[in-house]
Design a protein around this motif. Structure first.
Motif, PDB file in Angstrom:
ATOM      1  N   GLN A   1     -11.998   2.557   5.798  1.00  0.00           N
ATOM      2  CA  GLN A   1     -11.414   3.050   4.554  1.00  0.00           C
ATOM      3  C   GLN A   1     -12.468   3.164   3.454  1.00  0.00           C
TER       4      GLN A   1
ATOM      5  N   SER B   1      -3.368   4.566  12.524  1.00  0.00           N
ATOM      6  CA  SER B   1      -3.421   3.117  12.753  1.00  0.00           C
ATOM      7  C   SER B   1      -4.863   2.617  12.749  1.00  0.00           C
TER       8      SER B   1
ATOM      9  N   GLU C   1       0.823  -1.199   0.000  1.00  0.00           N
ATOM     10  CA  GLU C   1       0.000   0.000   0.000  1.00  0.00           C
ATOM     11  C   GLU C   1       0.867   1.264   0.000  1.00  0.00           C
TER      12      GLU C   1
ATOM     13  N   TYR D   1      -3.903   5.729   0.647  1.00  0.00           N
ATOM     14  CA  TYR D   1      -4.241   6.700   1.682  1.00  0.00           C
ATOM     15  C   TYR D   1      -3.631   8.037   1.277  1.00  0.00           C
TER      16      TYR D   1
ATOM     17  N   VAL E   1       1.039   5.576   0.738  1.00  0.00           N
ATOM     18  CA  VAL E   1       0.536   6.810   1.341  1.00  0.00           C
ATOM     19  C   VAL E   1       1.050   7.978   0.502  1.00  0.00           C
TER      20      VAL E   1
ATOM     21  N   LEU F   1       4.368   0.244   4.628  1.00  0.00           N
ATOM     22  CA  LEU F   1       3.759   1.215   3.720  1.00  0.00           C
ATOM     23  C   LEU F   1       4.830   1.930   2.902  1.00  0.00           C
TER      24      LEU F   1
ATOM     25  N   LYS G   1       4.634  -0.506   9.248  1.00  0.00           N
ATOM     26  CA  LYS G   1       3.337  -0.892   8.680  1.00  0.00           C
ATOM     27  C   LYS G   1       3.479  -1.406   7.246  1.00  0.00           C
TER      28      LYS G   1
ATOM     29  N   HIS H   1      -5.790   2.483   9.154  1.00  0.00           N
ATOM     30  CA  HIS H   1      -5.043   1.447   8.445  1.00  0.00           C
ATOM     31  C   HIS H   1      -5.568   0.049   8.760  1.00  0.00           C
TER      32      HIS H   1
END
Length: 366
Positions: free
Chosen positions: A334, A325, A192, A262, A194, A222, A220, A328
């Motif tokens: 989401q 968090s 994923e 995100y 960000v 990310l 995470k 996520h």
């Protein structure tokens, strides 16, 4: 008729410039024989961005009033008089049929002069809290195009039309997929992403946050696409890596949005309108350093609809990791935010604004 003449005035920030360019492009599409002239503030970004878009621009010697006593404030009366005189010359020579103001101090003198000569003027207000220039011009114009409900607090109800804010056409019509976009940024399509947006110049506090939280994002698993801004690129480019892509400015916003899972962003009006169309889970961090704190008001208008999250700069150190968090870890949250945000989108805003201008032109031809 078709051979109309339009002046578009506004600037200082991309939030005033890009809507004006979008409106001009739609007018040009409908009236290929029309002539266009932009009027902005000297030494501001419109003097570069408007010619890049293919339009002529004249600059006024004008700046906004500072919140404290400065030399710039002492010069303001002289700059205003100079701008009014030049605006008279511009209007006399160009002879516009309609003048469109998109906010920013440069539009004030120009629309003041044009309206005083009986030329129909249209305002486009991007924010949920009206800017001072547009509030001062409200009685001078015939139509005010807005993006939010409740704008009768600032403008006469009879003049208000809710159209939304113009956004870049490539965002409305994009067919780019997430995997294609991640490949463009050389990111792992299985992880994923960000997307961090602090504006073209950058947002110091957001950059400080991302720097502090790099290990958190890594924990995470990310990846980051981080637009840190031109003012901060030299400071933060050292963090570029396989999983962190650092940019001073993102020219391919359709790809940046498509790559994102995100988004962390300021909440200027143009950004908010684009993010509504994108419909990705978004955390707004409003700038507290803008007139009337309008970025916070823009973000809250979506937070109250459960369409986005918001943290004030003063809350970042204490609450960021908890808030992010929670997002996520919840696929349901989401999806809920993304759907609700997209429901707030007005993708045909530019066409609706130009429809209103076209109605005015119809009254001129009769």
């Amino acid at each position: 008729m078709g051979s109309y003449r339009f002046i578009l005035s506004g600037g200082g920030t991309g939030g005033h410039i890009y809507p004006a360019i979008a409106i001009a492009n739609e007018l040009k599409r409908r009236f290929p024989k029309a002539d266009f002239l932009f009027v902005g503030a000297k030494d501001r970004m419109e003097m570069e961005k408007v010619p890049q878009a293919g339009y002529k621009i004249e600059g006024l010697w004008i700046t906004g009033l500072q919140r404290k006593l400065t030399l710039k404030n002492l010069m303001f009366p002289f700059k205003l008089m100079s701008s009014l005189l030049k605006s008279r010359k511009i209007v006399s020579q160009f002879k516009p049929d309609v003048v469109i103001g998109t906010g920013g101090f440069a539009s004030g003198p120009l629309l003041q002069v044009a309206s005083g000569r009986g030329i129909p003027c249209v305002l486009q207000e991007q924010n949920s809290y009206a800017g001072i220039t547009n509030k001062l011009l409200k009685d001078k114009v015939v139509k005010i195009c807005v993006a939010y409900d409740g704008m009768e607090r600032f403008f006469p109800v009879s003049k208000i039309v809710k159209t939304g804010n113009p956004v870049r056409e490539d965002l409305v019509n994009t067919e780019v997929t997430g995997p294609e976009a991640k490949n463009f940024f050389r990111l792992d399509p299985k992880k994923e992403v960000v997307l961090i947006l602090g504006g073209s110049l950058g947002a110091r506090r957001i950059n400080e946050l991302i720097e502090k939280e790099l290990e958190y994002f890594a924990s995470k698993d990310l990846q980051l696409v981080w637009q840190c801004g031109k003012l901060y690129f030299e400071q933060y480019k050292k963090y570029a890596s396989e999983n962190v892509k650092v940019f001073d400015f993102l020219n391919k916003m359709d790809l940046a949005y498509a790559a994102a899972d995100y988004i962390i962003s300021r909440s200027g009006a143009s950004s908010v309108s684009e993010l509504c169309i994108v419909g990705k889970p978004t955390l707004f961090i409003p700038s507290p350093n803008v007139a009337e704190d309008h970025q916070t008001k823009n973000a809250l208008a979506l937070v109250t609809q459960n369409a986005a999250l918001m943290l004030r700069e003063t809350e970042l150190d204490e609450r960021f990791e908890t808030v992010f968090s929670d997002l996520h870890q919840s696929r349901e949250k989401q999806e809920e935010l993304g759907v609700n945000l997209k429901n707030e989108a007005m993708p045909n805003a530019t066409k609706h604004i130009v429809d209103e201008i076209e109605k005015l032109l119809g009254t001129l031809d009769t």
